[in-house]
Every structure is written in C-alpha cells, then in structure tokens.
Enzyme design. Structure first.
Site, PDB file in Angstrom:
ATOM      1  N   ASP A 235       1.173  -3.925  -2.460  1.00  0.00           N
ATOM      2  CA  ASP A 235       1.043  -2.572  -1.909  1.00  0.00           C
ATOM      3  C   ASP A 235      -0.381  -2.376  -1.397  1.00  0.00           C
ATOM      4  O   ASP A 235      -1.332  -2.553  -2.157  1.00  0.00           O
ATOM      5  CB  ASP A 235       1.379  -1.557  -3.012  1.00  0.00           C
TER       6      ASP A 235
ATOM      7  N   CYS B 299      -0.282   2.833  -4.545  1.00  0.00           N
ATOM      8  CA  CYS B 299       1.075   2.844  -5.088  1.00  0.00           C
ATOM      9  C   CYS B 299       1.347   4.099  -5.922  1.00  0.00           C
ATOM     10  O   CYS B 299       0.875   4.217  -7.062  1.00  0.00           O
ATOM     11  CB  CYS B 299       1.357   1.591  -5.927  1.00  0.00           C
ATOM     12  N   GLY B 300       2.136   4.994  -5.355  1.00  0.00           N
ATOM     13  CA  GLY B 300       2.418   6.266  -6.028  1.00  0.00           C
ATOM     14  C   GLY B 300       3.164   6.094  -7.329  1.00  0.00           C
ATOM     15  O   GLY B 300       2.827   6.725  -8.345  1.00  0.00           O
TER      16      GLY B 300
ATOM     17  N   CYS C 264       9.532   6.080  -4.120  1.00  0.00           N
ATOM     18  CA  CYS C 264       8.408   5.399  -3.481  1.00  0.00           C
ATOM     19  C   CYS C 264       7.370   6.462  -3.135  1.00  0.00           C
ATOM     20  O   CYS C 264       7.633   7.331  -2.299  1.00  0.00           O
ATOM     21  CB  CYS C 264       8.862   4.639  -2.236  1.00  0.00           C
ATOM     22  N   GLY C 265       6.224   6.377  -3.791  1.00  0.00           N
ATOM     23  CA  GLY C 265       5.207   7.415  -3.646  1.00  0.00           C
ATOM     24  C   GLY C 265       4.545   7.408  -2.280  1.00  0.00           C
ATOM     25  O   GLY C 265       4.419   8.458  -1.631  1.00  0.00           O
TER      26      GLY C 265
HETATM   27  O1  PYC Z   1       3.909   3.996  -3.436  1.00  0.00           O
HETATM   28  O2  PYC Z   1       5.400   4.067  -5.027  1.00  0.00           O
HETATM   29  C1  PYC Z   1       4.848   3.511  -4.099  1.00  0.00           C
HETATM   30  C2  PYC Z   1       5.348   2.169  -3.691  1.00  0.00           C
HETATM   31  C3  PYC Z   1       6.317   1.436  -4.295  1.00  0.00           C
HETATM   32  C4  PYC Z   1       6.451   0.256  -3.561  1.00  0.00           C
HETATM   33  C5  PYC Z   1       5.554   0.312  -2.513  1.00  0.00           C
HETATM   34  N1  PYC Z   1       4.891   1.496  -2.616  1.00  0.00           N
END
Ligand code: PYC
Length: 340
Positions: free
Chosen positions: A246, A250-251, A92-93
């Site tokens: 998100d 979202c990373g 999860c980024g």
């Molecule tokens: O930032 O990777 C992310 C992420 C995944 C689900 C919610 N945020």
C-alpha cells in the site's frame, strides 16, 4: 452488469478506480443484491472481467476498484464493493477517501456526513475544510496479541492479529511504548516486501485465523517502523493480498493498529496518531471507544475492547474515462497471467 465509466484517483499515493453507471449514476443494484449474485457456495467471487479492471494492462497493480451501488436504505448515500486484482476486500480506507473525492468531482451533492455501506459494515465520510476527507471506520479490535510466527528462512516474529475492516498481522519495529524492543527504520521497498511476504507465508503455514469477520482470513501484513518524518508517530509497510504494498498509510491497517495501540495503553481515546506510509505520505488518525466501553483496562481481554477509528487523508483525481472492451482482446477477462 455493463461497466462503462471509471474515474481514477490516488489517496496519499495509493490508486482507486471508481466504477459508475451511465451519467455517473450508481448501478441500480444494491450492495446486498450484488453480494448475493456474486456469492458461490458461500464465497464471494468477483467476476474475472471485473477483476481485470484492477489489473495490468488496464490498471497499476496496486489499484483497488470501488463499485458504486444503489443505497439499500434511506440513510445511506450509496453502497460500495471494493476489490483488487486478486479478489474482494472487506473495507478499504484509502479507497473510501478516493470514493468521496470522486463523487464530489462527479457532481454528487453528498450530505455533510455521508454514509457508505460496505460488505463489512457502514462507514461515515466527511469532507473537511482543508480539502482532506475524514471517515469513521467499522469497529476495530485485536483478536490475539503477541502471536509467534516461524519464518521459513529461520527466526520467529511476534505480532498482533487485528481487525480494521480487513484482517492484519501487525509486526512492530518502531521501538515505541510497549514493544519492549529497540526500533529500526524502514529499509528498501524490495527488502520489506520480501520480509512481509515471508511473514505472510508463516501466517499461512501456521493456519492462523482472525475472528468471525470475513471468515477470519488474515490477508494483510502490516510492518510498523520508526517514522522518517518529524510530524509522524510511525511509518508502515502494508502487504496487500495481491502481493503489492500500500502506497498510502492504509486506512484499514491504521485502524487495526489503533485497536492494538489502545489495548496496550499506548494511545488514549481522541489522541491523534499520525501514520506515515511506505512512500512518506500521511494519514491523521484517532479512535473513540464503542459506546459504553471505557478505555482499555490492563489485564482485561484485549478482544473485548472495540474501537471506532477515524482516519483523515487527501485524494486527487488523476483520470476520468470510459472502459472499452474489445471482444478480440485476450486480456479482457484478466486471462493473462504474468510470470514472476
Ligand atoms: O486503505 O484500507 C486501505 C487499504 C486496504 C488495501 C489497500 N488499501
């Protein structure tokens, strides 16, 4: 496992809840030990009382929990397991950025570049002079390109299945580069949520899968639109497996998109990509090719190109508290289901 401490933050709008042991220490268990303990018949199952920490009435429904575990080797700072209200995430980024900010707030003296172990690989995290946090993600790649999905209400969408630490179905509406389509801007959150849900249903009905990682379960949909900010290349709307979207860019979704852009020769290694989120916040991103691999050669197999994404964003602490478990509370194990 007795959870007592939590620290809440948001990363560019998306909430993270970091779970720590007493005196802000990591739990004494390593990530591999927790994964072994919580795996049932080959499937990782987050215990209900842990899922409850990421759900109403204890948390905003977009919350991702990050359980901080003891490092399993000498070069990593800690292990971390991520989950949301419905189950585990791969990487999860936004929560990685939130975790780095939180550990600094809690007094950890992290090395200049700290390694966090996740269940899908190691990530390297760095605090930057402007107060933002950057990380290099697990290797990301496109599993299949231009896959058609039939929508129940009629119509067909075409998207890429790509890995960025979670599996994504990416549908482009930004009208850039190789999409070959005219673009559009994002509509209301409610409209895009309904649209993304219909794509998720189409992906499930067609029984589409990604590659080997995380059993190939495609549990995120990323819609890519024209940016609304002058300093961004595109805006996204990412549907998460818990049915929320998100708030950050979202990373892992941005990582999957970088892999897709790389295989379409739309973004060169080290070139900056600025990703706007559904609420207008921003991540700066770029990628390097995995050692020894050149940039993408048109006509070659897209799945053969693996990229290492780098993502930068800001996180802010919003709460620092203790979890209370009232044995008489019917919601303590997440037992209350809210009807839609
Ligand atoms: O930032 O990777 C992310 C992420 C995944 C689900 C919610 N945020």
């Amino acid at each position: 496992m007795q959870i007592r401490r939590f620290i809440d933050s948001h990363t560019e709008g998306e909430p993270t809840r970091v779970l720590l042991g007493d005196n802000n220490a990591p739990f004494s268990t390593t990530l591999p030990d927790i994964l072994a303990r919580w795996t049932q018949r080959g499937r990782l199952v987050i215990p209900p009382e842990m899922l409850a920490l990421a759900a109403n009435p204890r948390a905003a429904d977009a919350t991702v929990c990050a359980l901080v575990c003891a490092p399993s080797n000498i070069h990593s700072a800690c292990g971390v397991l991520f989950w949301n209200a419905t189950g585990p995430l791969g990487m999860c980024g936004h929560a990685t950025i939130g975790l780095a900010r939180t550990l600094a707030w809690a007094g950890y003296d992290l090395p200049h570049v700290a390694t966090f172990e996740t269940r899908v690989g190691e990530v390297r995290v760095q605090s930057l002079p402007d107060g933002s946090i950057g990380f290099t993600n697990v290797a990301s790649y496109v599993h299949a390109r231009d896959v058609e999905v039939v929508l129940e209400q009629g119509g067909v969408v075409r998207g890429d299945i790509a890995w960025g630490g979670n599996w994504f179905f990416i549908v482009r509406h930004d009208g850039r580069g190789a999409t070959g389509k005219s673009g559009r801007s994002m509509r209301s959150h409610a409209d895009e949520l309904a649209y993304a849900n219909s794509i998720a249903q189409g992906v499930a009905s067609a029984k589409l899968r990604g590659g080997l990682e995380n059993d190939g379960v495609i549990d995120h949909v990323a819609l890519i639109f024209q940016a609304s900010r002058g300093d961004a290349h595109a805006r996204n709307f990412v549907l998460c497996p818990n049915g929320t979207f998100d708030r950050s860019p979202c990373g892992t979704g941005t990582s999957a998109l970088l892999a897709s852009l790389a295989t379409r020769c739309e973004l060169a290694p080290s070139e900056e990509w600025r990703q706007e989120s559904a609420i207008g916040s921003l991540f700066r991103a770029s990628y390097a090719t995995v050692e020894g691999q050149p940039r993408f050669i048109p006509g070659s197999n897209p799945a053969a190109l693996h990229v290492i994404p780098r993502i930068e964003g800001r996180a802010f602490i919003v709460a620092d508290g203790r979890i209370v478990v009232d044995q008489g509370d019917p919601s303590r194990r997440g037992g209350w289901i809210e009807e839609a």
